[in-house]
Enzyme design. Sequence first.
Site, mmCIF file in Angstrom:
data_model
loop_
_atom_site.group_PDB
_atom_site.id
_atom_site.type_symbol
_atom_site.label_atom_id
_atom_site.label_comp_id
_atom_site.label_asym_id
_atom_site.label_seq_id
_atom_site.Cartn_x
_atom_site.Cartn_y
_atom_site.Cartn_z
ATOM 1 N N HIS A 55 -23.803 15.988 -27.287
ATOM 2 C CA HIS A 55 -24.655 15.105 -28.108
ATOM 3 C C HIS A 55 -24.223 13.636 -27.987
ATOM 4 O O HIS A 55 -24.398 12.850 -28.914
ATOM 5 C CB HIS A 55 -24.633 15.526 -29.583
ATOM 6 C CG HIS A 55 -24.938 16.960 -29.805
ATOM 7 N ND1 HIS A 55 -26.224 17.464 -29.820
ATOM 8 C CD2 HIS A 55 -24.116 18.029 -30.007
ATOM 9 C CE1 HIS A 55 -26.200 18.765 -30.040
ATOM 10 N NE2 HIS A 55 -24.926 19.137 -30.141
ATOM 11 N N SER B 268 -27.651 -10.992 -13.742
ATOM 12 C CA SER B 268 -28.795 -11.418 -14.536
ATOM 13 C C SER B 268 -29.202 -12.823 -14.125
ATOM 14 O O SER B 268 -28.357 -13.662 -13.797
ATOM 15 C CB SER B 268 -28.432 -11.392 -16.027
ATOM 16 O OG SER B 268 -29.381 -12.102 -16.793
ATOM 17 N N LYS C 146 -23.350 -10.976 -16.787
ATOM 18 C CA LYS C 146 -23.847 -9.608 -16.608
ATOM 19 C C LYS C 146 -23.528 -9.040 -15.224
ATOM 20 O O LYS C 146 -23.536 -9.741 -14.220
ATOM 21 C CB LYS C 146 -25.370 -9.550 -16.808
ATOM 22 C CG LYS C 146 -25.851 -9.843 -18.204
ATOM 23 C CD LYS C 146 -25.442 -8.762 -19.178
ATOM 24 C CE LYS C 146 -26.138 -7.444 -18.911
ATOM 25 N NZ LYS C 146 -27.595 -7.504 -19.008
#
Length: 459
Positions: free
Chosen positions: A156, A277, A283
């Site tokens: 999960h 980016s 990034k």
Amino acid sequence: MMLWGGRFLQKNNPLFKKFNSSLDIDFRLVKQDIFASIAWSKALLRSNILTEEEQKKIETALNFLLQSVEHDPDLILKSDLEDVHSWVERELVNIVGVIGKKLHTGRSRNDQVTTDLKLWCKHKVICLFKSIKNLKGAFLNISKKNVNTIMPGYTHLQRAQPITFAFWCLAYIEMLNRDIDRLKDAYRRLDISPLGCGALSGTSWNINRKVLAKDLGFASETKNSLDSVSDRDYVIELASIASIGMIHLSRFSEDLIFFNSLESNFITLSDEVTSGSSIMPQKKNPDALELIRSKSGRVIGFLMNILVVLKGLPLSYNKDMQEDKRGLFDSLDTWNNCLLMSTLILENIDINCSRCLEAAQKSYANATELADYLVQKGLAFRDAHHITGRIVLRAIKENVPLENLNLNILKTYCNNIDNDVYGYLTLESILKKRNSKGGVSFQQVKYAIENVTKDFDKY
């Protein structure tokens, strides 16, 4: 030159002619069509339909065509013909004259196209075998280097129990082995020649289909002509296998995207497979992995497409089947390209072992071990589970791992807990105990790596 024009008095409307054409897709089958045509010319020679001189001229001309398209793969696309079969026949006639018109004796485009497609699929499956094997090798190399790299396992997307990075790699090797098994099984059914079945009911000429199949490199020949020309099970099967394979790669991509995030920081992806980016200088984006994840949708989409195309078709051949190639070519190409990219990604990742260990230590992944400890002390598992849950809450409140809680605190929850509990709560102890076959213990992981290495060429 149309292969069927004698019946018609009017020319096709240009819009229909363009709509009906498949040349922009099936031109990729030209090598297979030439190869199958050479084999067919030999079958016609054995049946005394062609003389030795005629067959030799046809074979020489077809080999010349093959060299031409190898030199200029876009040569065919300069034509306005209906399909690749028309192109090969026209070019053959241009070279050898009327002799070339004899080649289609006893043969239909119906058995011709499925033969070509099966030959292409056989070649592509062999390429896929190699690509999967290379990716397996990348996983194996990383697993050998990371037997002792402890990290959290997840359910999960919550940290669950400790595993090792090698154990994670071995899970994907199992998936790839199943992909190979499926391809091998599909190849066995694919390796059956339909050539000589004609339009749907066989050929009236004396063609030895067994010898013809051998000439084409098939293991055997099909048994029913009606089924043979309308069978596209192999297309469905390969589309299904590609879809499953892409799901595996998509899950792999999702794992690495998560591991690469600053929140996890388990791995660092190479600059070779990431981008930046246009506005945020800091990034470093996992574009390759995100593209693999998204391309799986297109491959799965073709599986649905071909199932819907075929589900309502009567026997035997229908023009609907022209829609089988575009998606199949794209699906198998995409799967192969994603396998190559996944290998490149794996070969260049850096694993942050200390961060992996830290995450495993702070995840309360040893809670199950504490519950099992209480069971050994005489408690029922349900009671042990409840008590352990309360202890975890206390550890969370104090922001410490379970193994850092004072013994006196532990005893307030259950007086059966003694000082020996701390030996049960170490990550090494947890891993060591998972020693059943297929488990995460260091011994089992080393054993699995040895088996994968030993059987590497088996798959």
